[in-house]
Design an enzyme around this catalytic site. Structure first.
Site, PDB file in Angstrom:
ATOM      1  N   SER A  76       0.838  -1.197   0.000  1.00 50.74           N
ATOM      2  CA  SER A  76       0.000   0.000   0.000  1.00 50.74           C
ATOM      3  C   SER A  76       0.874   1.249   0.000  1.00 50.74           C
ATOM      4  CB  SER A  76      -0.884  -0.010   1.254  1.00 50.74           C
ATOM      5  OG  SER A  76      -1.510   1.238   1.381  1.00 50.74           O
ATOM      6  N   HIS A  84      -1.100  -1.227  -4.286  1.00 49.82           N
ATOM      7  CA  HIS A  84      -2.356  -0.804  -3.655  1.00 49.82           C
ATOM      8  C   HIS A  84      -2.372   0.709  -3.501  1.00 49.82           C
ATOM      9  CE1 HIS A  84      -5.897  -1.736  -1.140  1.00 49.82           C
ATOM     10  NE2 HIS A  84      -5.488  -0.780  -0.345  1.00 49.82           N
ATOM     11  N   ASP A 132      -4.463   3.715  -2.112  1.00 45.58           N
ATOM     12  CA  ASP A 132      -5.578   4.106  -1.235  1.00 45.58           C
ATOM     13  C   ASP A 132      -6.050   5.503  -1.581  1.00 45.58           C
ATOM     14  OD1 ASP A 132      -3.948   2.373   1.401  1.00 45.58           O
ATOM     15  OD2 ASP A 132      -5.903   1.889   0.544  1.00 45.58           O
ATOM     16  N   MET A 160      -8.403   8.399  -0.770  1.00 45.13           N
ATOM     17  CA  MET A 160      -9.227   8.857   0.354  1.00 45.13           C
ATOM     18  C   MET A 160      -9.689  10.286   0.078  1.00 45.13           C
ATOM     19  SD  MET A 160      -6.913   7.438   3.505  1.00 45.13           S
ATOM     20  CE  MET A 160      -6.328   5.747   3.546  1.00 45.13           C
ATOM     21  N   MET A 207     -11.814   4.905  -0.986  1.00 41.42           N
ATOM     22  CA  MET A 207     -12.467   5.226   0.280  1.00 41.42           C
ATOM     23  C   MET A 207     -13.050   6.635   0.128  1.00 41.42           C
ATOM     24  SD  MET A 207      -9.522   3.640   2.720  1.00 41.42           S
ATOM     25  CE  MET A 207      -8.379   3.585   1.347  1.00 41.42           C
ATOM     26  N   MET A 239     -11.438  -5.371   5.375  1.00 38.13           N
ATOM     27  CA  MET A 239     -10.634  -4.415   6.132  1.00 38.13           C
ATOM     28  C   MET A 239     -10.267  -5.020   7.481  1.00 38.13           C
ATOM     29  SD  MET A 239     -10.180  -1.926   4.140  1.00 38.13           S
ATOM     30  CE  MET A 239      -9.308  -0.867   5.298  1.00 38.13           C
ATOM     31  N   ASP A 242      -6.623  -6.135   4.419  1.00 37.31           N
ATOM     32  CA  ASP A 242      -6.033  -4.820   4.236  1.00 37.31           C
ATOM     33  C   ASP A 242      -6.004  -4.048   5.552  1.00 37.31           C
ATOM     34  OD1 ASP A 242      -7.004  -1.897   2.231  1.00 37.31           O
ATOM     35  OD2 ASP A 242      -5.144  -2.432   3.269  1.00 37.31           O
TER      36      ASP A 242
HETATM   37  C1  DX5 Z   1      -6.289   1.899   5.366  1.00 36.89           C
HETATM   38  C2  DX5 Z   1      -5.839   1.429   3.986  1.00 36.89           C
HETATM   39  C3  DX5 Z   1      -4.794   0.352   4.040  1.00 36.89           C
HETATM   40  C4  DX5 Z   1      -3.538   0.771   4.818  1.00 36.89           C
HETATM   41  C5  DX5 Z   1      -2.512  -0.330   4.803  1.00 36.89           C
HETATM   42  O1  DX5 Z   1      -7.406   2.736   5.235  1.00 36.89           O
HETATM   43  O2  DX5 Z   1      -6.931   0.929   3.243  1.00 36.89           O
HETATM   44  O3  DX5 Z   1      -4.438  -0.007   2.702  1.00 36.89           O
HETATM   45  O4  DX5 Z   1      -3.008   1.908   4.236  1.00 36.89           O
HETATM   46  O5  DX5 Z   1      -1.359   0.144   5.475  1.00 36.89           O
HETATM   47  P1  DX5 Z   1      -0.781  -0.700   6.726  1.00 36.89           P
HETATM   48  O6  DX5 Z   1      -0.386  -2.049   6.152  1.00 36.89           O
HETATM   49  O7  DX5 Z   1       0.379   0.097   7.212  1.00 36.89           O
HETATM   50  O8  DX5 Z   1      -1.894  -0.822   7.713  1.00 36.89           O
HETATM   51 ZN    ZN Z   2      -6.425   0.007   1.338  1.00 39.74          ZN
END
Ligand code: DX5
Ligand code: ZN
Length: 220
Positions: A9, A34, A36, A38, A68, A136, A174
């Site tokens: 990620s 990955h 993310d 947001m 997200m 999650m 995740d």
């Molecule tokens: C959280 C994200 C994850 C997170 C993973 O909202 O969806 O992808 O960034 O990072 P780690 O492995 O550090 O929890």
């Molecule tokens: Zn994620």
């Protein structure tokens, strides 16, 4: 049990040096990247837009984009051209069935994400459209959080739903995934491990990714 894939990620990468970190994990054996996304509403954090995805999709590693966002209906079209997997949250989609159909119609693998409190049966009527279920294992919004290992029970429930559907659907976990807990989730049915801080903070990313891929199911 199929091959375990690792999807680092980028939220835990160096935001001022994304290209170097992408090359580094690609060389280190990452199967997916990955991203993310947001929006500051669905989760209080704000991260990447489609311009970053457009750039990152040219590094020869498939993008596993995790939205997200509060309004996936308007955000999904922005990321469709760049995603290998495009995952939306069941909690954010007013018309989940139609949205997953849109993703599929564009030849992109459709993912659906479940927050920790969301039961698996919320996706039972869309399983025929789903290529990936993202369970999650933290409350979304940040990297570096402690893993909710109790979600292994949910992974088992999703696995049995997938098996009864007869479809080949990937199951990803995740949040807070490390070599300490990966075996628990693999033995519960996960085949994609999303991992941010564990990979990007490691001094040897290659052996860290390899250890995740070889995580032997640890029976709880
Ligand atoms: C959280 C994200 C994850 C997170 C993973 O909202 O969806 O992808 O960034 O990072 P780690 O492995 O550090 O929890
Ligand atoms: Zn994620």
């Amino acid at each position: 049990m199929g091959k375990i894939r690792v999807s680092p990620s980028l939220i835990s990468a160096d935001p001022a040096n994304l290209e170097a970190d992408v090359f580094s994990v690609k060389e280190a054996g990452a199967d997916l990247l990955h991203l993310d996304v947001m929006d500051g509403h669905f989760v209080p954090n704000l991260t990447y837009g489609p311009l970053t995805a457009e750039r990152l999709c040219h590094y020869g590693i498939p993008l596993d984009i995790h939205l997200m966002v509060d309004n996936p209906d308007s955000v999904v079209p922005l990321f469709l051209p760049h995603a290998s997997y495009l995952t939306v949250h069941v909690e954010a989609a007013t018309h989940l069935h139609r949205l997953l159909q849109l993703i599929k119609d564009h030849g992109v693998k459709a993912g659906v994400a479940l927050n920790p409190a969301t039961p698996p049966d919320t996706i039972s009527y869309v399983l025929d459209l789903v290529d990936l279920v993202l369970v999650m294992t933290v409350n979304p919004g940040w990297g570096g959080q402690k893993c909710l290992t109790g979600m292994a029970e949910k992974v088992k429930a999703v696995k049995s739903m997938v098996e009864s559907s007869g479809r080949s659907i990937d199951i990803a976990v995740d949040g807070g995934i490390t070599s300490m807990n990966a075996g628990l989730f693999v033995s519960s049915g996960a085949d994609i491990l999303v991992s941010g801080s564990h990979v990007f903070k490691a001094s040897d990313r290659r052996s860290t990714i390899l250890a995740l891929k070889e995580s032997t199911p640890k029976h709880p």
